[in-house]
Scaffold this motif. Structure first.
Motif, PDB file in Angstrom:
ATOM      1  N   THR A   1     -41.846   0.362 -10.726  1.00  8.24           N
ATOM      2  CA  THR A   1     -42.603   1.558 -11.558  1.00  8.24           C
ATOM      3  C   THR A   1     -42.537   2.986 -10.855  1.00  8.24           C
ATOM      4  OG1 THR A   1     -44.195  -0.206 -12.305  1.00  8.24           O
ATOM      5  CG2 THR A   1     -44.999   2.245 -12.200  1.00  8.24           C
ATOM      6  N   GLY A   2     -42.059   3.837 -11.535  1.00  9.05           N
ATOM      7  CA  GLY A   2     -42.239   5.212 -11.046  1.00  9.05           C
ATOM      8  C   GLY A   2     -41.051   5.564  -9.973  1.00  9.05           C
ATOM      9  N   ALA A   3     -40.112   4.852  -9.981  1.00  7.54           N
ATOM     10  CA  ALA A   3     -39.106   5.025  -8.889  1.00  7.54           C
ATOM     11  C   ALA A   3     -37.866   6.031  -9.639  1.00  7.54           C
ATOM     12  CB  ALA A   3     -38.505   3.609  -8.795  1.00  7.54           C
ATOM     13  N   SER A   4     -37.294   6.693  -8.803  1.00  5.49           N
ATOM     14  CA  SER A   4     -36.217   7.656  -9.528  1.00  5.49           C
ATOM     15  C   SER A   4     -34.833   7.286  -8.571  1.00  5.49           C
ATOM     16  CB  SER A   4     -36.715   9.157  -8.948  1.00  5.49           C
ATOM     17  OG  SER A   4     -37.853   9.282  -9.819  1.00  5.49           O
ATOM     18  N   VAL A   5     -33.896   7.134  -9.070  1.00  5.80           N
ATOM     19  CA  VAL A   5     -32.464   6.803  -8.666  1.00  5.80           C
ATOM     20  C   VAL A   5     -31.771   8.001  -9.317  1.00  5.80           C
ATOM     21  CG1 VAL A   5     -30.596   5.373  -8.449  1.00  5.80           C
ATOM     22  CG2 VAL A   5     -32.722   4.602  -8.669  1.00  5.80           C
ATOM     23  N   LEU A   6     -31.346   8.959  -8.455  1.00  9.79           N
ATOM     24  CA  LEU A   6     -30.917  10.377  -8.884  1.00  9.79           C
ATOM     25  C   LEU A   6     -29.365  10.568  -8.382  1.00  9.79           C
ATOM     26  CD1 LEU A   6     -33.859  12.452  -8.129  1.00  9.79           C
ATOM     27  CD2 LEU A   6     -33.229  11.270 -10.289  1.00  9.79           C
ATOM     28  N   GLY A   7     -28.545  11.176  -9.005  1.00  5.98           N
ATOM     29  CA  GLY A   7     -27.111  11.526  -8.958  1.00  5.98           C
ATOM     30  C   GLY A   7     -26.108  10.320  -8.991  1.00  5.98           C
ATOM     31  N   PRO A   8     -24.956  10.533  -8.673  1.00  3.32           N
ATOM     32  CA  PRO A   8     -23.670   9.824  -8.915  1.00  3.32           C
ATOM     33  C   PRO A   8     -23.753   8.587  -7.896  1.00  3.32           C
ATOM     34  CG  PRO A   8     -22.989  11.592  -8.090  1.00  3.32           C
ATOM     35  CD  PRO A   8     -24.319  11.961  -8.404  1.00  3.32           C
ATOM     36  N   VAL A   9     -24.874   7.995  -7.664  1.00  2.00           N
ATOM     37  CA  VAL A   9     -24.962   6.963  -6.532  1.00  2.00           C
ATOM     38  C   VAL A   9     -24.640   5.503  -7.058  1.00  2.00           C
ATOM     39  CG1 VAL A   9     -26.502   8.497  -5.252  1.00  2.00           C
ATOM     40  CG2 VAL A   9     -27.570   6.711  -6.749  1.00  2.00           C
ATOM     41  N   THR A  10     -24.479   4.493  -6.261  1.00  2.00           N
ATOM     42  CA  THR A  10     -24.292   3.156  -6.738  1.00  2.00           C
ATOM     43  C   THR A  10     -25.228   2.338  -6.134  1.00  2.00           C
ATOM     44  OG1 THR A  10     -21.732   3.544  -7.045  1.00  2.00           O
ATOM     45  CG2 THR A  10     -22.401   1.254  -6.689  1.00  2.00           C
ATOM     46  N   ILE A  11     -25.840   1.400  -6.997  1.00  2.53           N
ATOM     47  CA  ILE A  11     -27.021   0.445  -6.453  1.00  2.53           C
ATOM     48  C   ILE A  11     -26.255  -0.926  -6.474  1.00  2.53           C
ATOM     49  CG2 ILE A  11     -29.126  -0.428  -6.615  1.00  2.53           C
ATOM     50  CD1 ILE A  11     -28.936   2.691  -6.090  1.00  2.53           C
ATOM     51  N   GLY A  12     -26.096  -1.272  -5.276  1.00  5.11           N
ATOM     52  CA  GLY A  12     -25.259  -2.646  -5.207  1.00  5.11           C
ATOM     53  C   GLY A  12     -26.251  -3.835  -5.855  1.00  5.11           C
ATOM     54  N   ALA A  13     -25.310  -4.955  -6.144  1.00  6.16           N
ATOM     55  CA  ALA A  13     -25.969  -5.947  -7.118  1.00  6.16           C
ATOM     56  C   ALA A  13     -27.093  -6.629  -6.124  1.00  6.16           C
ATOM     57  CB  ALA A  13     -24.987  -7.077  -7.345  1.00  6.16           C
ATOM     58  N   ASP A  14     -28.109  -7.206  -6.831  1.00  9.70           N
ATOM     59  CA  ASP A  14     -29.243  -7.723  -6.268  1.00  9.70           C
ATOM     60  C   ASP A  14     -30.147  -7.224  -5.462  1.00  9.70           C
ATOM     61  OD1 ASP A  14     -28.599 -10.743  -7.245  1.00  9.70           O
ATOM     62  OD2 ASP A  14     -26.653 -10.265  -6.138  1.00  9.70           O
ATOM     63  N   SER A  15     -30.027  -5.984  -5.412  1.00  9.74           N
ATOM     64  CA  SER A  15     -31.225  -4.954  -4.910  1.00  9.74           C
ATOM     65  C   SER A  15     -32.318  -4.967  -5.537  1.00  9.74           C
ATOM     66  CB  SER A  15     -30.498  -3.504  -4.635  1.00  9.74           C
ATOM     67  OG  SER A  15     -29.218  -3.527  -3.858  1.00  9.74           O
ATOM     68  N   ARG A  16     -33.506  -4.411  -4.575  1.00  9.37           N
ATOM     69  CA  ARG A  16     -34.913  -4.238  -5.222  1.00  9.37           C
ATOM     70  C   ARG A  16     -35.366  -2.924  -4.553  1.00  9.37           C
ATOM     71  NH1 ARG A  16     -32.992  -7.812  -7.299  1.00  9.37           N
ATOM     72  NH2 ARG A  16     -33.814 -10.306  -7.493  1.00  9.37           N
ATOM     73  N   ILE A  17     -35.672  -2.008  -5.698  1.00  9.74           N
ATOM     74  CA  ILE A  17     -36.244  -0.764  -5.473  1.00  9.74           C
ATOM     75  C   ILE A  17     -37.619  -0.809  -5.723  1.00  9.74           C
ATOM     76  CG2 ILE A  17     -36.015   1.560  -5.949  1.00  9.74           C
ATOM     77  CD1 ILE A  17     -32.917   1.157  -6.457  1.00  9.74           C
ATOM     78  N   GLY A  18     -38.400  -0.670  -4.752  1.00 12.45           N
ATOM     79  CA  GLY A  18     -40.000  -0.721  -4.817  1.00 12.45           C
ATOM     80  C   GLY A  18     -40.466   0.646  -5.668  1.00 12.45           C
ATOM     81  N   ALA A  19     -41.708   0.501  -6.185  1.00 10.87           N
ATOM     82  CA  ALA A  19     -42.521   1.437  -6.918  1.00 10.87           C
ATOM     83  C   ALA A  19     -42.574   2.691  -6.214  1.00 10.87           C
ATOM     84  CB  ALA A  19     -43.822   1.006  -7.188  1.00 10.87           C
ATOM     85  N   HIS A  20     -42.297   3.889  -6.961  1.00 15.90           N
ATOM     86  CA  HIS A  20     -42.412   5.078  -6.439  1.00 15.90           C
ATOM     87  C   HIS A  20     -41.426   5.695  -5.415  1.00 15.90           C
ATOM     88  CE1 HIS A  20     -45.898   5.450  -8.940  1.00 15.90           C
ATOM     89  NE2 HIS A  20     -46.402   4.453  -8.346  1.00 15.90           N
ATOM     90  N   SER A  21     -40.286   4.959  -5.209  1.00 22.84           N
ATOM     91  CA  SER A  21     -39.235   5.203  -4.356  1.00 22.84           C
ATOM     92  C   SER A  21     -38.330   6.213  -4.798  1.00 22.84           C
ATOM     93  CB  SER A  21     -38.208   3.891  -4.170  1.00 22.84           C
ATOM     94  OG  SER A  21     -39.164   2.938  -3.455  1.00 22.84           O
TER      95      SER A  21
END
Length: 269
Positions: free
Chosen positions: A207-227
Motif C-alpha cells: 500500500t502506498g508504495a511508489s516505484v519511479l523511473g525506468p527501473v527494473t524490479i526483479g522477480a519474486d521481490s516484495r516492496i513494503g507499504a509506503h516504500s
C-alpha cells in the motif's frame, strides 16, 4: 600415336610416349587431390551455415508458436482473472461477488483499450482509460503491458504509466504508483525511451508504495507499504519503509492547556 580398337593405349609404345602418359596421370591425380582437399575444407563451413540456418528456423518457429499461444480464448482469459481474485483475496467468497471488484472493471477495460492503442486508435483508448478511472479509481495507461493473473487489491488511487511492463502473477495494493521521475527529466531522454518501471514476475507491492523511473524490479521481490524505489532491484529483494516511532503517552489530565493545542508561533518539541 597408334591406338587400339578399343581406344586404349597401344600395345607397344615407345619410352617417350610412356613417360608422357605417366606424367599426365600424375598431374591428373594431383588435380583430383586438390579438389578433394578443397571440398573437405568447404564442408565444415557449409555445415556450419546450414546449422545456423536450422537454428534460426527453429527459433522463428518457436517464436511463432509463442505468439500463437498468447492468443487465448476470451472466456478463458475472463475465467482466469476471476479465479485470480478468488485465490488471492480471502474476502472473496463467490464469483458473483468478485464481479463487483473495481480491479476487474479496470483490468478488462484496460485490455480493450490496450488493443485499440496498439492498432493506432489512441483517442478512443484514452477515453476508455478515463472511463475505467471514473468507475474504479484505478488509472492504467492503455500503452502499458500487463501479464497474466494480475491483481490489484482494493485498487483505489493506483497509477500505472504508459511504458510500464508488468510480468505474470504480480499483485499491487491500493495507492501504488508505477510512474516516472518528472517531466523535466523525461524530456531529456531520447524519443521512445522507457520512462516507467519494469516489474518482474510474482512481485508484490504494498500500500502506498511508489516505484519511479525506468527501473527494473526483479522477480519474486516484495516492496513494503509506503516504500519509495528509485533504483533497480535484483530478484527476491525485500524493501521496507522506515516504521513510525511510538512516543510516550500524552498527559492530558494535568492542569494547563492541552499539549495537543499549541500557542500560535510555537512548535512541538
Amino acid at each position: 600415336m597408334t591406338t587400339c580398337e578399343n581406344g586404349g593405349l597401344p600395345e607397344q609404345a615407345g619410352p617417350a610416349q610412356t613417360g608422357r602418359v605417366q606424367a599426365d596421370a600424375v598431374q591428373a591425380d594431383a588435380v583430383q587431390a586438390d579438389a578433394s582437399a578443397a571440398g573437405a575444407q568447404a564442408a565444415p563451413v557449409g555445415g556450419a551455415t546450414g546449422g545456423a540456418r536450422a537454428r534460426a528456423g527453429a527459433g522463428a518457429r518457436a517464436g511463432a508458436g509463442a505468439g500463437a499461444g498468447a492468443r487465448r480464448p476470451l472466456r478463458e482469459v475472463l475465467r482466469e482473472d476471476v479465479q485470480t481474485v478468488l485465490d488471492k483475496d480471502p474476502a472473496a467468497r463467490s464469483r458473483a461477488e468478485v464481479l463487483l471488484y473495481p480491479h476487474l472493471h479496470a483490468l478488462w477495460t484496460y485490455r480493450l483499450a490496450h488493443t485499440l492503442w496498439k492498432r493506432g486508435h489512441r483517442v478512443t483508448a484514452r477515453a476508455l482509460s478515463l472511463l475505467a478511472r471514473a468507475v474504479s479509481g484505478i488509472e492504467i495507461h492503455p500503452g502499458a503491458a500487463i501479464g497474466r493473473r494480475f491483481f490489484i487489491d482494493h485498487g483505489t488511487a493506483v497509477v500505472i504509466g504508459e511504458t510500464v511492463r508488468i510480468g505474470d502473477d504480480v499483485m499491487l495494493y491500493h495507492q501504488v504508483t508505477l510512474g516516472s521521475v518528472g517531466w523535466w527529466k523525461d524530456l531529456r531522454r531520447p524519443s521512445g525511451s522507457r520512462r516507467h518501471p519494469v516489474v518482474g514476475d510474482r512481485v508484490v507491492i504494498g500500500t502506498g508504495a511508489s516505484v519511479l523511473g525506468p527501473v527494473t524490479i526483479g522477480a519474486d521481490s516484495r516492496i513494503g507499504a509506503h516504500s519509495v524505489v528509485l533504483d533497480d532491484l535484483p530478484p527476491r529483494t525485500r524493501v521496507v519503509a522506515a516504521a513510525s516511532a511510538a512516543l510516550p503517552p500524552l498527559d492530558t489530565a494535568g492542569p494547563g492547556p492541552s499539549p495537543l493545542i499549541l500557542p500560535e508561533g510555537t512548535h512541538a518539541s
